[in-house]
Design a protein around this motif. Structure first.
Motif, PDB file in Angstrom:
ATOM      1  N   ILE A  31       0.926  -0.901  -0.557  1.00 59.00           N
ATOM      2  CA  ILE A  31       0.133   0.113   0.091  1.00 59.00           C
ATOM      3  C   ILE A  31       1.138   1.092  -0.689  1.00 59.00           C
ATOM      4  N   GLU A  32       0.723   2.056  -1.144  1.00 60.06           N
ATOM      5  CA  GLU A  32       1.520   3.166  -1.238  1.00 60.06           C
ATOM      6  C   GLU A  32       1.311   4.416  -0.774  1.00 60.06           C
ATOM      7  N   VAL A  33      -0.714   4.592  -0.852  1.00 56.66           N
ATOM      8  CA  VAL A  33      -1.092   5.723  -0.652  1.00 56.66           C
ATOM      9  C   VAL A  33      -2.656   5.487   0.129  1.00 56.66           C
ATOM     10  N   VAL A  34      -3.249   6.314   0.715  1.00 58.04           N
ATOM     11  CA  VAL A  34      -4.997   5.507   1.061  1.00 58.04           C
ATOM     12  C   VAL A  34      -5.539   7.250   1.426  1.00 58.04           C
ATOM     13  N   VAL A  35      -6.529   7.708   0.260  1.00 61.24           N
ATOM     14  CA  VAL A  35      -7.266   8.367   0.340  1.00 61.24           C
ATOM     15  C   VAL A  35      -8.420   8.357   0.079  1.00 61.24           C
ATOM     16  N   SER A  36      -9.308   9.226   1.055  1.00 63.44           N
ATOM     17  CA  SER A  36     -10.902   9.095   1.558  1.00 63.44           C
ATOM     18  C   SER A  36     -11.437  10.462   0.771  1.00 63.44           C
ATOM     19  N   ASP A  37     -11.831  10.495   0.174  1.00 65.74           N
ATOM     20  CA  ASP A  37     -13.678  11.846   0.072  1.00 65.74           C
ATOM     21  C   ASP A  37     -14.217  12.143   1.152  1.00 65.74           C
ATOM     22  N   ALA A  54      -1.908   9.175   4.276  1.00 68.35           N
ATOM     23  CA  ALA A  54      -3.208   9.231   3.802  1.00 68.35           C
ATOM     24  C   ALA A  54      -3.793  10.673   3.874  1.00 68.35           C
ATOM     25  N   PHE A  55      -4.520  11.084   2.913  1.00 70.01           N
ATOM     26  CA  PHE A  55      -5.409  11.890   2.774  1.00 70.01           C
ATOM     27  C   PHE A  55      -6.598  11.783   2.534  1.00 70.01           C
ATOM     28  N   HIS A  56      -7.450  13.426   2.720  1.00 70.43           N
ATOM     29  CA  HIS A  56      -8.387  13.721   2.065  1.00 70.43           C
ATOM     30  C   HIS A  56      -8.657  14.895   1.123  1.00 70.43           C
ATOM     31  N   ALA A  57      -9.420  13.941  -0.215  1.00 70.74           N
ATOM     32  CA  ALA A  57      -9.624  14.588  -0.960  1.00 70.74           C
ATOM     33  C   ALA A  57     -10.965  13.872  -1.953  1.00 70.74           C
ATOM     34  N   PRO A  58     -11.559  15.324  -1.930  1.00 71.13           N
ATOM     35  CA  PRO A  58     -13.169  15.118  -2.612  1.00 71.13           C
ATOM     36  C   PRO A  58     -13.821  14.786  -3.438  1.00 71.13           C
ATOM     37  N   THR A  59     -12.521  14.949  -4.672  1.00 72.34           N
ATOM     38  CA  THR A  59     -13.293  14.730  -5.684  1.00 72.34           C
ATOM     39  C   THR A  59     -12.254  13.700  -7.086  1.00 72.34           C
ATOM     40  N   SER A  60     -12.232  13.089  -7.234  1.00 77.69           N
ATOM     41  CA  SER A  60     -11.638  12.513  -8.442  1.00 77.69           C
ATOM     42  C   SER A  60     -10.582  13.409  -8.772  1.00 77.69           C
ATOM     43  N   ALA A  61     -10.656  14.620  -9.810  1.00 78.75           N
ATOM     44  CA  ALA A  61      -9.753  15.648  -9.949  1.00 78.75           C
ATOM     45  C   ALA A  61      -7.844  15.758  -8.769  1.00 78.75           C
ATOM     46  N   GLU A  62      -8.965  15.930  -7.728  1.00 74.48           N
ATOM     47  CA  GLU A  62      -7.321  15.796  -6.547  1.00 74.48           C
ATOM     48  C   GLU A  62      -7.501  14.892  -5.942  1.00 74.48           C
ATOM     49  N   THR A  63      -7.955  14.185  -5.591  1.00 72.60           N
ATOM     50  CA  THR A  63      -7.404  12.082  -6.374  1.00 72.60           C
ATOM     51  C   THR A  63      -6.412  11.845  -6.238  1.00 72.60           C
ATOM     52  N   ASN A  64      -6.420  12.816  -7.584  1.00 68.83           N
ATOM     53  CA  ASN A  64      -5.564  12.026  -8.906  1.00 68.83           C
ATOM     54  C   ASN A  64      -4.212  13.061  -8.581  1.00 68.83           C
ATOM     55  N   ARG A  65      -4.703  14.324  -7.943  1.00 69.35           N
ATOM     56  CA  ARG A  65      -3.320  15.196  -8.077  1.00 69.35           C
ATOM     57  C   ARG A  65      -2.690  14.189  -6.688  1.00 69.35           C
ATOM     58  N   ILE A  66      -2.798  13.924  -5.522  1.00 67.60           N
ATOM     59  CA  ILE A  66      -2.387  13.344  -5.130  1.00 67.60           C
ATOM     60  C   ILE A  66      -1.439  11.841  -5.898  1.00 67.60           C
ATOM     61  N   LEU A  67      -2.554  11.147  -6.374  1.00 71.38           N
ATOM     62  CA  LEU A  67      -1.882   9.821  -6.645  1.00 71.38           C
ATOM     63  C   LEU A  67      -0.813  10.397  -7.770  1.00 71.38           C
ATOM     64  N   LYS A  68      -0.408  11.321  -8.660  1.00 71.55           N
ATOM     65  CA  LYS A  68       1.163  11.558  -9.088  1.00 71.55           C
ATOM     66  C   LYS A  68       2.262  11.432  -8.060  1.00 71.55           C
ATOM     67  N   ASP A  69       2.021  11.534  -7.562  1.00 71.31           N
ATOM     68  CA  ASP A  69       3.322  12.159  -6.689  1.00 71.31           C
ATOM     69  C   ASP A  69       3.842  10.497  -5.851  1.00 71.31           C
ATOM     70  N   LYS A  82     -17.992   6.867  -4.413  1.00 77.50           N
ATOM     71  CA  LYS A  82     -18.523   7.751  -5.738  1.00 77.50           C
ATOM     72  C   LYS A  82     -18.166   7.492  -6.886  1.00 77.50           C
ATOM     73  N   LEU A  83     -18.994   7.473  -7.990  1.00 78.66           N
ATOM     74  CA  LEU A  83     -17.811   7.118  -9.162  1.00 78.66           C
ATOM     75  C   LEU A  83     -16.384   7.793  -9.274  1.00 78.66           C
ATOM     76  N   TYR A  84     -15.536   6.858  -9.182  1.00 79.41           N
ATOM     77  CA  TYR A  84     -14.187   7.363  -9.312  1.00 79.41           C
ATOM     78  C   TYR A  84     -13.246   7.583 -10.912  1.00 79.41           C
ATOM     79  N   THR A  85     -12.557   8.456 -11.312  1.00 78.49           N
ATOM     80  CA  THR A  85     -12.511   8.816 -12.798  1.00 78.49           C
ATOM     81  C   THR A  85     -10.994   8.757 -12.489  1.00 78.49           C
ATOM     82  N   PRO A  86     -10.446   7.733 -13.080  1.00 75.06           N
ATOM     83  CA  PRO A  86      -8.645   7.370 -12.627  1.00 75.06           C
ATOM     84  C   PRO A  86      -8.286   8.700 -14.200  1.00 75.06           C
ATOM     85  N   PRO A  87      -6.296   8.525 -13.596  1.00 74.28           N
ATOM     86  CA  PRO A  87      -5.498   9.833 -14.809  1.00 74.28           C
ATOM     87  C   PRO A  87      -5.983   8.247 -16.074  1.00 74.28           C
TER      88      PRO A  87
END
Length: 193
Positions: A31-37, A54-69, A82-87
């Motif tokens: 497990i590299e990272v955990v994100v919750s909406d 561990a991060f809070h990100a309420p939208t797919s776009a914000e989640t994807n910004r975190i995942l870039k790292d 939520k319906l998630y839209t990945p990169p």
């Protein structure tokens, strides 16, 4: 070994299961990272206690910004509501678990207790879970693994939920191990032929 991002919305019971099985060697993943909406999700607190970013990100776009790292192979939806839209580069690498045997009791609005109540209302004698790749529509991606549980005539929705969650704890890690063994493309190629 697959490097995972785990997305969750609630208590983190599935995260607990993954952590335990990674620790004892039954799950070939990290497990590299955990994100919750959900900002106050207990799963975020658990992730931090386990030592995962561990991060809070309420939208797919914000989640994807975190995942870039983070260097991740798959994104696992572990009670993510939520319906998630990945990169684009991870479009085929999102895995979800559904608490019923797809194609039954699935689609928009069918999650958690809604599923188990519908199973009970229909009088089903079996239920189960389905681990599948997620796409842009609820519960329509390629199936990785399904397992069933027998139901008694007098099982209520709570009892059904308990039985299904018990089998989910076995099935989800087993499915991730299968993806590690066979590769992501194997599952996308075997459907729609």
């Amino acid at each position: 070994m697959l490097k995972m991002a785990v997305l969750l919305s609630g208590s983190g019971r599935t995260l607990d299961n993954f952590h335990e099985r990674i620790t004892d060697g039954r799950l070939a993943a990290a497990i590299e990272v955990v994100v919750s909406d959900v900002k106050e999700a207990l799963g975020l607190e658990k992730a931090a206690n386990y030592g995962y970013p561990a991060f809070h990100a309420p939208t797919s776009a914000e989640t994807n910004r975190i995942l870039k790292d983070y260097d991740v192979d798959i994104i696992v939806l572990a009670g993510y509501l939520k319906l998630y839209t990945p990169p684009d580069d991870l479009k085929k690498a999102v895995i979800n678990i559904h608490p019923a045997l797809i194609p039954s009791f699935c689609g928009k609005g069918f999650y958690g207790h809604h599923v188990h109540s519908a199973v009970r209302a229909k009088g089903c004698t079996v239920s189960g879970c389905t681990v599948h790749f997620a796409n842009e529509r609820y519960d329509e991606g390629p199936i990785i693994l399904q397992k069933s549980v027998d139901l008694e005539y007098d099982d209520d929705a709570d009892t059904i939920a308990d039985k299904v969650f018990a089998i989910e704890c076995e099935t989800f890690p087993e499915a991730i191990n299968r993806v590690d063994e066979k590769g992501i493309e194997f599952f996308w190629k075997r459907v729609g032929r």
